[in-house]
Design an enzyme around this catalytic site. Structure first.
Site, short mmCIF file in Angstrom:
data_model
loop_
_atom_site.label_atom_id
_atom_site.label_comp_id
_atom_site.label_asym_id
_atom_site.label_seq_id
_atom_site.Cartn_x
_atom_site.Cartn_y
_atom_site.Cartn_z
N TYR A 1 -20.66 13.46 -46.85
CA TYR A 1 -20.49 13.30 -45.63
C TYR A 1 -19.81 11.97 -45.39
O TYR A 1 -18.68 11.77 -45.04
CB TYR A 1 -21.70 13.39 -44.66
CG TYR A 1 -21.64 13.22 -43.01
CD1 TYR A 1 -20.78 14.28 -42.32
CD2 TYR A 1 -21.72 12.06 -42.70
CE1 TYR A 1 -20.50 14.04 -41.09
CE2 TYR A 1 -21.52 11.84 -41.14
CZ TYR A 1 -20.86 12.78 -40.40
OH TYR A 1 -20.74 12.59 -39.17
N LYS B 1 -16.10 10.84 -44.38
CA LYS B 1 -15.61 10.19 -43.25
C LYS B 1 -15.00 8.56 -43.65
O LYS B 1 -14.25 8.19 -42.79
CB LYS B 1 -16.97 9.95 -42.56
CG LYS B 1 -17.53 11.12 -41.73
CD LYS B 1 -16.59 11.76 -40.93
CE LYS B 1 -17.21 13.05 -40.13
NZ LYS B 1 -16.29 13.67 -39.20
P1 NAP Z 1 -21.61 19.70 -33.75
O1 NAP Z 1 -22.20 19.69 -32.46
O2 NAP Z 1 -22.33 20.13 -34.82
O3 NAP Z 1 -20.22 20.60 -33.69
C1 NAP Z 1 -19.33 20.65 -34.57
C2 NAP Z 1 -18.25 21.39 -34.12
O4 NAP Z 1 -17.37 21.36 -35.27
C3 NAP Z 1 -18.39 22.67 -33.67
O5 NAP Z 1 -17.64 22.91 -32.56
C4 NAP Z 1 -17.95 23.54 -34.69
O6 NAP Z 1 -17.37 24.80 -34.23
C5 NAP Z 1 -16.84 22.61 -35.34
N1 NAP Z 1 -16.39 23.20 -36.92
C6 NAP Z 1 -17.26 22.91 -38.05
N2 NAP Z 1 -16.68 23.47 -38.94
C7 NAP Z 1 -15.40 23.77 -38.44
C8 NAP Z 1 -14.13 24.47 -38.99
N3 NAP Z 1 -14.21 24.53 -40.31
N4 NAP Z 1 -12.94 24.63 -38.32
C9 NAP Z 1 -12.89 24.22 -36.94
N5 NAP Z 1 -14.12 23.86 -36.27
C10 NAP Z 1 -15.48 23.42 -37.04
O7 NAP Z 1 -21.27 18.19 -34.17
P2 NAP Z 1 -21.05 17.06 -33.34
O8 NAP Z 1 -22.24 16.27 -33.41
O9 NAP Z 1 -20.57 17.19 -32.12
O10 NAP Z 1 -19.93 15.99 -34.17
C11 NAP Z 1 -18.43 16.37 -33.98
C12 NAP Z 1 -17.90 15.40 -34.83
O11 NAP Z 1 -18.39 13.87 -34.67
C13 NAP Z 1 -17.96 15.53 -36.46
O12 NAP Z 1 -16.87 15.07 -37.08
C14 NAP Z 1 -19.06 14.83 -36.75
O13 NAP Z 1 -19.28 14.32 -38.22
C15 NAP Z 1 -18.74 13.40 -35.93
N6 NAP Z 1 -19.95 12.51 -35.70
C16 NAP Z 1 -21.12 12.86 -34.99
C17 NAP Z 1 -21.95 12.27 -34.70
C18 NAP Z 1 -23.28 12.41 -34.30
O14 NAP Z 1 -24.24 11.47 -34.09
N7 NAP Z 1 -23.49 13.64 -33.60
C19 NAP Z 1 -22.08 10.81 -35.28
C20 NAP Z 1 -20.71 10.35 -36.21
C21 NAP Z 1 -19.66 11.30 -36.18
P3 NAP Z 1 -18.10 26.13 -34.75
O15 NAP Z 1 -19.53 26.13 -33.70
O16 NAP Z 1 -17.24 27.21 -33.83
O17 NAP Z 1 -18.25 26.60 -36.03
#
Ligand code: NAP
Length: 247
Positions: free
Chosen positions: A155, A159
């Site tokens: 991961y 990133k």
């Molecule tokens: P999440 O709740 O797990 O949601 C992930 C989203 O990505 C879902 O809508 C999923 O769609 C979509 N996705 C996954 N694989 C995909 C693919 N191959 N093609 C198209 N869509 C895909 O994650 P989140 O926490 O909202 O995170 C969103 C972003 O922020 C990510 O890049 C994550 O690394 C980043 N981030 C999150 C955090 C945190 O603390 N939450 C911190 C830093 C960065 P489906 O459900 O339809 O598969």
């Protein structure tokens, strides 16, 4: 901020941060394509919420890790709307494991979605943005890509790669009216972080000067700013939304 008349694509917008970014961009007036991979019903809920609030949105399925499918996604948007102004590369997954236990599949899957997915969409979108001489690309990286994190070599590598991609694209396309920036969220409350144990969550809070976790709206407002004309002179930057964790 006024995004009226802008066409936006948010990848991974069926849940979590992407969902809130889609709703926020639509709230500022953009017509939003809500991309999802597996969560069809939840993407439909996001679209319904946007439309109920007077906005414009549609859901489009696409696994952004697949180069050809990402091209179809972007080409479809350009065909339908005639342009693409804002691309938010948000889709992301985790497959956490310690390096000694991490499988090749776990490494490859995370790189394919988080880094190659961002490359795929950026490459295909940039063709249209160059024609328009206008574009706003916002890549969702992570504080983990800056600091590293035990158990997340795949991961963090993905990133960190997104940050390199962001800076390179910013340098390549800046002269053509296209900006490219990254967001580096810290610990944001979503399904991705909900699975962590209470013990891990408490120890993480200790590392955050603001002593609390962020909400999806904290990231979404920053994304909207970088996608707006107010941010016209900002490119190649990494904006931390992490309660001071990585300063
Ligand atoms: P999440 O709740 O797990 O949601 C992930 C989203 O990505 C879902 O809508 C999923 O769609 C979509 N996705 C996954 N694989 C995909 C693919 N191959 N093609 C198209 N869509 C895909 O994650 P989140 O926490 O909202 O995170 C969103 C972003 O922020 C990510 O890049 C994550 O690394 C980043 N981030 C999150 C955090 C945190 O603390 N939450 C911190 C830093 C960065 P489906 O459900 O339809 O598969």
């Amino acid at each position: 901020m006024d995004l009226k008349g802008k066409i936006a694509l948010v990848t991974g917008a069926s849940r979590g941060i992407g969902r809130q970014i889609a709703i926020t961009l639509a709230g500022y007036g953009a017509a939003v394509v809500v991309n999802y991979n597996g969560s069809k019903a939840r993407a439909a809920e996001v679209v319904a919420e946007i439309r109920e609030n007077g906005g414009s949105a549609e859901a489009v399925q696409c696994d952004v890790a697949e180069f050809g499918r990402a091209k179809e996604l972007i080409d479809g948007i350009v065909k339908q709307y005639g342009r693409l102004d804002i691309l938010v590369n948000n889709a992301g997954i985790t497959r956490d494991n310690l390096i000694l236990k991490m499988s090749e599949e776990e490494f490859d899957a995370v790189l394919a979605t988080n880094l190659k997915g961002a490359f795929n969409c950026t490459k295909h979108a940039s063709r249209q943005m160059l024609k328009q001489r206008y574009g706003r690309i916002v890549n969702v990286s992570s504080v983990s890509g800056v600091m590293g994190n035990a158990g997340q070599a795949n991961y963090c590598a993905s990133k960190a790669g997104v940050i390199g991609l962001t800076k390179s694209v910013a340098r390549e396309l800046g002269a053509k009216g296209i900006t490219c920036n990254a967001l580096a969220p810290g610990f944001i409350r979503t399904e991705m972080t909900e699975i962590l144990s209470d013990e891990v969550k408490e120890s993480m809070k200790e590392q955050i000067p603001l002593r609390c976790f962020g909400e999806t709206k904290d990231v979404a407002e920053a994304a909207a700013f970088l996608a707006s004309d107010e941010a016209a002179y900002i490119t190649g930057q990494v904006l931390h939304i992490d309660g001071g964790m990585a300063m």
